[in-house]
Design an enzyme around this catalytic site. Structure first.
Site, mmCIF file in Angstrom:
data_model
loop_
_atom_site.group_PDB
_atom_site.id
_atom_site.type_symbol
_atom_site.label_atom_id
_atom_site.label_comp_id
_atom_site.label_asym_id
_atom_site.label_seq_id
_atom_site.Cartn_x
_atom_site.Cartn_y
_atom_site.Cartn_z
ATOM 1 N N HIS A 155 49.498 29.364 38.086
ATOM 2 C CA HIS A 155 49.126 29.995 36.867
ATOM 3 C C HIS A 155 49.122 28.929 35.617
ATOM 4 C CE1 HIS A 155 49.271 34.070 39.066
ATOM 5 N NE2 HIS A 155 47.882 33.767 38.435
ATOM 6 N N ASP A 191 42.975 42.603 35.091
ATOM 7 C CA ASP A 191 43.654 41.290 35.701
ATOM 8 C C ASP A 191 45.104 41.648 35.728
ATOM 9 O OD1 ASP A 191 43.832 38.984 36.875
ATOM 10 O OD2 ASP A 191 43.975 37.682 35.208
ATOM 11 N N HIS A 192 45.951 41.398 37.066
ATOM 12 C CA HIS A 192 47.281 41.461 36.962
ATOM 13 C C HIS A 192 47.908 42.811 36.479
ATOM 14 C CE1 HIS A 192 48.220 37.743 38.914
ATOM 15 N NE2 HIS A 192 47.329 37.231 37.845
ATOM 16 N N GLY A 239 44.732 30.873 39.363
ATOM 17 C CA GLY A 239 45.257 29.847 38.788
ATOM 18 C C GLY A 239 44.248 28.645 39.076
ATOM 19 N N ASN A 287 39.912 32.580 39.389
ATOM 20 C CA ASN A 287 40.231 32.816 38.095
ATOM 21 C C ASN A 287 40.371 31.676 37.368
ATOM 22 O OD1 ASN A 287 40.159 35.664 39.390
ATOM 23 N ND2 ASN A 287 42.272 36.095 38.396
HETATM 24 ZN ZN LIG Z 1 46.556 35.261 38.093
#
Ligand SMILES: [Zn+2]
Length: 276
Positions: free
Chosen positions: A175, A79-80, A204, A225
């Site tokens: 987020h 993730d990210h 978010g 997410n």
């Molecule tokens: Zn995110």
């Protein structure tokens, strides 16, 4: 059953249900998330963020092993990932999908860096999500909400040039926990859904409101997410318990699992594993 996020999201898109991607940060939360997936016979995408864990390599391997042991379709996703090395490390550590986040960069640079990693990831069967526009933080929501909303025409061009498998879009979520009331731009989502052919992702999800999230799924979002809401519920379960710290993560996971199950059922995931 270890699969890619692409494998899961294409089935979700075809069958119009939403898939929760919960953040997991250790063995206990991975176990908890898989337990919920097994309980309701659903696929799941385990999101692992570098900053939420002490050892991403080890956690990737634990998640991969637990996914292989389960009969549910499970993807292990970075993730990210913000650095080139994050993506390569994840690919080497058993992750089946990576999110390459270059959303703060100008369009051309975003395309260039993501395309390079798509070529590498696809060559070893790993799927790629990236973000166009920018999903900001909930604590500065009222100031930032409109700053990075995704443009549909740009998104179509972006997907064509990068060859990504799923696209994270900014339609008014943020987020973390919101300061202010979330306002989702469903007209923009409709434009994006008709302009882009790959599955759309909503970051978010926490605190965005059940009605908004269900409407977003109906409007074309396939992956949602969720992190903060699960850990807030986990913290509440921990505080309600008077036993020793030895049981702390069991209690946190009780709350985490209850909230995760709630969202997965809300998004139509019950029994969805049977479609694979
Ligand atoms: Zn995110």
């Amino acid at each position: 059953m270890l699969v890619t996020a692409k494998d899961i999201l294409l089935v979700a898109k075809a069958n119009k249900f939403g898939v929760v991607a919960p953040n997991v940060c250790n063995e206990s939360t991975i176990r908890a998330a898989i337990q919920v997936a097994e309980d309701i016979k659903a696929p799941i995408i385990l999101d692992i963020c570098d900053w939420q864990t002490q050892d991403m390599v080890l956690l990737g391997r634990i998640a991969e092993y637990m996914a292989v042991r389960s009969s549910m379709p499970i993807a292990v996703q970075l993730d990210h990932g913000s650095k080139f090395s994050d993506a390569i490390l994840a690919i080497r550590s058993g992750f089946t999908s990576i999110m390459v986040d270059r959303s703060a960069m100008p369009f051309e640079q975003n395309v260039q860096e993501v395309s390079d990693l798509v070529r590498i990831a696809h060559s070893v069967g790993v799927s790629v999500e990236s973000e166009l526009g920018h999903v900001g933080m909930g604590d500065s929501y009222d100031e930032d909400r409109d700053a990075g909303l995704t443009n549909a025409a740009e998104a179509a061009e972006y997907v064509k040039q990068t060859n990504i498998d799923s696209l994270a879009v900014a339609i008014g979520t943020a987020h973390g926990l919101y300061k202010g009331t979330p306002r989702l731009d469903f007209d923009r989502l409709a434009e994006l859904n008709s302009a882009v052919n790959v599955p759309l992702v909503l970051h978010g999800g926490s605190g965005s409101g059940d009605e908004n999230l269900v409407k977003a799924i109906a409007g074309g979002i396939t992956k949602i997410n969720i992190s903060s809401d699960l850990f807030v519920e986990g913290e509440a379960a921990l505080k309600a318990d008077k036993r020793t710290a030895y049981f702390a993560f069991d209690k946190i996971c009780d709350g985490y699992k209850a909230k995760l199950k709630y969202y997965m059922e809300l998004f139509g995931e019950t029994g969805a594993a049977l479609k694979f």
